[in-house]
Design a protein around this motif. Structure first.
Motif, PDB file in Angstrom:
ATOM      1  N   LEU A   1     -44.320  17.517 -27.776  1.00 52.78           N
ATOM      2  CA  LEU A   1     -42.852  17.718 -27.926  1.00 52.78           C
ATOM      3  C   LEU A   1     -42.411  18.358 -26.736  1.00 52.78           C
ATOM      4  N   SER A   2     -41.199  18.386 -26.522  1.00 50.04           N
ATOM      5  CA  SER A   2     -40.241  19.204 -25.498  1.00 50.04           C
ATOM      6  C   SER A   2     -38.693  19.404 -25.875  1.00 50.04           C
ATOM      7  N   GLY A   3     -38.260  20.396 -25.342  1.00 56.56           N
ATOM      8  CA  GLY A   3     -36.947  20.717 -25.666  1.00 56.56           C
ATOM      9  C   GLY A   3     -36.925  21.660 -26.807  1.00 56.56           C
ATOM     10  N   LYS A   4     -35.801  21.302 -27.466  1.00 57.20           N
ATOM     11  CA  LYS A   4     -35.237  22.223 -28.721  1.00 57.20           C
ATOM     12  C   LYS A   4     -36.512  22.298 -29.607  1.00 57.20           C
ATOM     13  N   PRO A   5     -37.106  21.454 -30.000  1.00 53.21           N
ATOM     14  CA  PRO A   5     -38.282  21.367 -31.125  1.00 53.21           C
ATOM     15  C   PRO A   5     -39.190  22.252 -30.668  1.00 53.21           C
ATOM     16  N   THR A   6     -39.480  22.770 -29.429  1.00 54.64           N
ATOM     17  CA  THR A   6     -40.779  23.713 -29.056  1.00 54.64           C
ATOM     18  C   THR A   6     -40.066  25.094 -29.138  1.00 54.64           C
ATOM     19  N   THR A   7     -39.065  25.350 -29.358  1.00 56.85           N
ATOM     20  CA  THR A   7     -38.217  26.811 -29.250  1.00 56.85           C
ATOM     21  C   THR A   7     -37.946  27.463 -30.570  1.00 56.85           C
ATOM     22  N   TYR A   8     -38.082  28.536 -30.825  1.00 54.52           N
ATOM     23  CA  TYR A   8     -37.582  29.244 -31.817  1.00 54.52           C
ATOM     24  C   TYR A   8     -36.235  29.516 -32.043  1.00 54.52           C
ATOM     25  N   PHE A   9     -35.631  29.256 -33.022  1.00 52.74           N
ATOM     26  CA  PHE A   9     -34.092  29.579 -33.212  1.00 52.74           C
ATOM     27  C   PHE A   9     -33.881  29.846 -34.512  1.00 52.74           C
ATOM     28  N   LEU A  10     -32.816  30.483 -34.824  1.00 51.25           N
ATOM     29  CA  LEU A  10     -32.209  31.049 -36.080  1.00 51.25           C
ATOM     30  C   LEU A  10     -31.587  29.942 -37.042  1.00 51.25           C
ATOM     31  N   THR A  11     -31.986  29.415 -38.056  1.00 47.75           N
ATOM     32  CA  THR A  11     -31.084  28.461 -38.675  1.00 47.75           C
ATOM     33  C   THR A  11     -30.996  29.013 -40.296  1.00 47.75           C
ATOM     34  N   GLY A  12     -31.649  30.059 -40.492  1.00 50.82           N
ATOM     35  CA  GLY A  12     -31.521  30.328 -41.874  1.00 50.82           C
ATOM     36  C   GLY A  12     -32.332  29.540 -42.799  1.00 50.82           C
ATOM     37  N   SER A  13     -33.162  28.725 -42.449  1.00 52.08           N
ATOM     38  CA  SER A  13     -34.027  28.121 -43.268  1.00 52.08           C
ATOM     39  C   SER A  13     -35.268  27.957 -42.698  1.00 52.08           C
ATOM     40  N   GLY A  14     -36.505  27.297 -43.391  1.00 50.65           N
ATOM     41  CA  GLY A  14     -37.670  27.019 -42.786  1.00 50.65           C
ATOM     42  C   GLY A  14     -37.944  25.658 -42.522  1.00 50.65           C
ATOM     43  N   ASP A  15     -36.928  24.833 -42.038  1.00 45.67           N
ATOM     44  CA  ASP A  15     -37.193  23.430 -41.981  1.00 45.67           C
ATOM     45  C   ASP A  15     -37.013  23.043 -40.249  1.00 45.67           C
ATOM     46  N   THR A  16     -37.281  23.927 -39.470  1.00 49.56           N
ATOM     47  CA  THR A  16     -37.648  23.340 -38.145  1.00 49.56           C
ATOM     48  C   THR A  16     -38.889  22.969 -37.687  1.00 49.56           C
ATOM     49  N   THR A  17     -39.009  21.929 -36.654  1.00 49.40           N
ATOM     50  CA  THR A  17     -40.120  21.620 -36.266  1.00 49.40           C
ATOM     51  C   THR A  17     -41.242  22.647 -36.077  1.00 49.40           C
ATOM     52  N   LEU A  18     -40.977  23.864 -35.459  1.00 49.86           N
ATOM     53  CA  LEU A  18     -41.961  25.025 -35.340  1.00 49.86           C
ATOM     54  C   LEU A  18     -42.417  25.320 -36.807  1.00 49.86           C
ATOM     55  N   ASP A  19     -41.723  25.353 -37.571  1.00 49.06           N
ATOM     56  CA  ASP A  19     -41.910  25.856 -39.119  1.00 49.06           C
ATOM     57  C   ASP A  19     -43.048  24.733 -39.589  1.00 49.06           C
ATOM     58  N   TYR A  20     -42.796  23.554 -39.506  1.00 51.98           N
ATOM     59  CA  TYR A  20     -43.708  22.562 -40.149  1.00 51.98           C
ATOM     60  C   TYR A  20     -45.003  22.585 -39.307  1.00 51.98           C
ATOM     61  N   ILE A  21     -44.821  22.905 -37.999  1.00 54.06           N
ATOM     62  CA  ILE A  21     -46.416  22.978 -37.234  1.00 54.06           C
ATOM     63  C   ILE A  21     -46.851  24.007 -37.503  1.00 54.06           C
ATOM     64  N   GLN A  22     -46.225  25.204 -37.829  1.00 56.49           N
ATOM     65  CA  GLN A  22     -46.850  26.497 -38.298  1.00 56.49           C
ATOM     66  C   GLN A  22     -47.542  26.249 -39.504  1.00 56.49           C
ATOM     67  N   HIS A  23     -47.152  25.397 -40.577  1.00 59.52           N
ATOM     68  CA  HIS A  23     -47.708  25.254 -41.745  1.00 59.52           C
ATOM     69  C   HIS A  23     -48.877  24.431 -41.429  1.00 59.52           C
ATOM     70  N   LEU A  24     -48.791  23.300 -40.515  1.00 63.40           N
ATOM     71  CA  LEU A  24     -50.041  22.317 -40.392  1.00 63.40           C
ATOM     72  C   LEU A  24     -50.989  23.235 -39.612  1.00 63.40           C
ATOM     73  N   CYS A  25     -50.667  24.239 -38.773  1.00 54.94           N
ATOM     74  CA  CYS A  25     -51.728  25.230 -38.349  1.00 54.94           C
ATOM     75  C   CYS A  25     -52.333  25.960 -39.513  1.00 54.94           C
ATOM     76  N   PHE A  26     -51.513  26.598 -40.333  1.00 53.38           N
ATOM     77  CA  PHE A  26     -52.140  27.124 -41.492  1.00 53.38           C
ATOM     78  C   PHE A  26     -53.170  26.381 -42.343  1.00 53.38           C
ATOM     79  N   LEU A  27     -52.592  25.011 -42.529  1.00 65.85           N
ATOM     80  CA  LEU A  27     -53.780  24.208 -43.241  1.00 65.85           C
ATOM     81  C   LEU A  27     -54.978  24.177 -42.327  1.00 65.85           C
ATOM     82  N   ALA A  28     -54.829  23.708 -41.082  1.00 68.75           N
ATOM     83  CA  ALA A  28     -56.204  23.576 -40.275  1.00 68.75           C
ATOM     84  C   ALA A  28     -56.744  24.905 -40.207  1.00 68.75           C
ATOM     85  N   THR A  29     -56.182  25.942 -40.039  1.00 71.11           N
ATOM     86  CA  THR A  29     -56.896  27.386 -39.995  1.00 71.11           C
ATOM     87  C   THR A  29     -57.698  27.620 -41.390  1.00 71.11           C
ATOM     88  N   ALA A  30     -57.102  27.172 -42.692  1.00 75.87           N
ATOM     89  CA  ALA A  30     -57.626  27.253 -43.830  1.00 75.87           C
ATOM     90  C   ALA A  30     -58.764  26.450 -43.973  1.00 75.87           C
TER      91      ALA A  30
END
Length: 172
Positions: free
Chosen positions: A81-110
């Motif tokens: 990925l590149s551009g905005k999906p790879t940066t953190y920005f405030l949306t007020g919710s947990g539905d950004t691309t990086l939030d989904y990737i973080q939960h996928l990383c949580f699953l892999a780590t678990a």
């Protein structure tokens, strides 16, 4: 002469040895435990128990920065990925691309942590006490999350009242 009353055999309590868990039960518990611990630790946008401990930001900030380093790296190098999906920005919710990737990383780590845990702790037959502590942690984290979302709706912090100039704008 009265007959003695038979007391039922206790099936739970402090002096009763719990039944051994099956191998699949232990492995699934280890995975769920690892994932829930990762989920309950501090993350931007999530309510957690640690944020209410005075001075906890000394531990929480490096942990959050660690995930803020890992997740964009995974987004760029693994998902290409590149551009905005790879940066953190405030949306007020947990539905950004990086939030989904973080939960996928949580699953892999678990998954990895539960496999390592299963290899190192093969002889334990159950995790009754750990399950009770994990239940308490998840209950309090859920309560804090629900209360924080509820208060954000009840008090005008999420949906503020529009100012008069906004009310004067034409619709559509």
């Amino acid at each position: 002469m009265s007959r003695p009353v038979l007391q039922p055999i206790p099936t739970s309590g402090p002096f009763v040895t719990p039944e051994p868990w099956s191998l699949s039960h232990r492995i699934i518990f280890r995975f769920v435990c690892c994932y829930l611990l990762l989920y309950c630790l501090p993350i931007n946008g999530h309510a957690n128990l640690i944020q209410f401990i005075p001075g906890s930001y000394f531990v929480a900030d490096p942990y959050i920065k660690l995930w803020h380093t890992i997740c964009p790296w995974v987004a760029i190098h693994i998902f290409h990925l590149s551009g905005k999906p790879t940066t953190y920005f405030l949306t007020g919710s947990g539905d950004t691309t990086l939030d989904y990737i973080q939960h996928l990383c949580f699953l892999a780590t678990a998954v990895i942590a539960s496999l390592v845990w299963s290899l190192l702790d093969r002889k334990r037959i159950h995790y009754v006490v750990l399950r009770q502590w994990l239940t308490i942690l998840v209950r309090y984290t859920l309560a804090i999350t629900m209360l924080s979302y509820g208060f954000a709706k009840l008090f005008p912090t999420q949906f503020r009242f529009p100012d008069p100039s906004r009310l004067m704008e034409p619709f559509g």
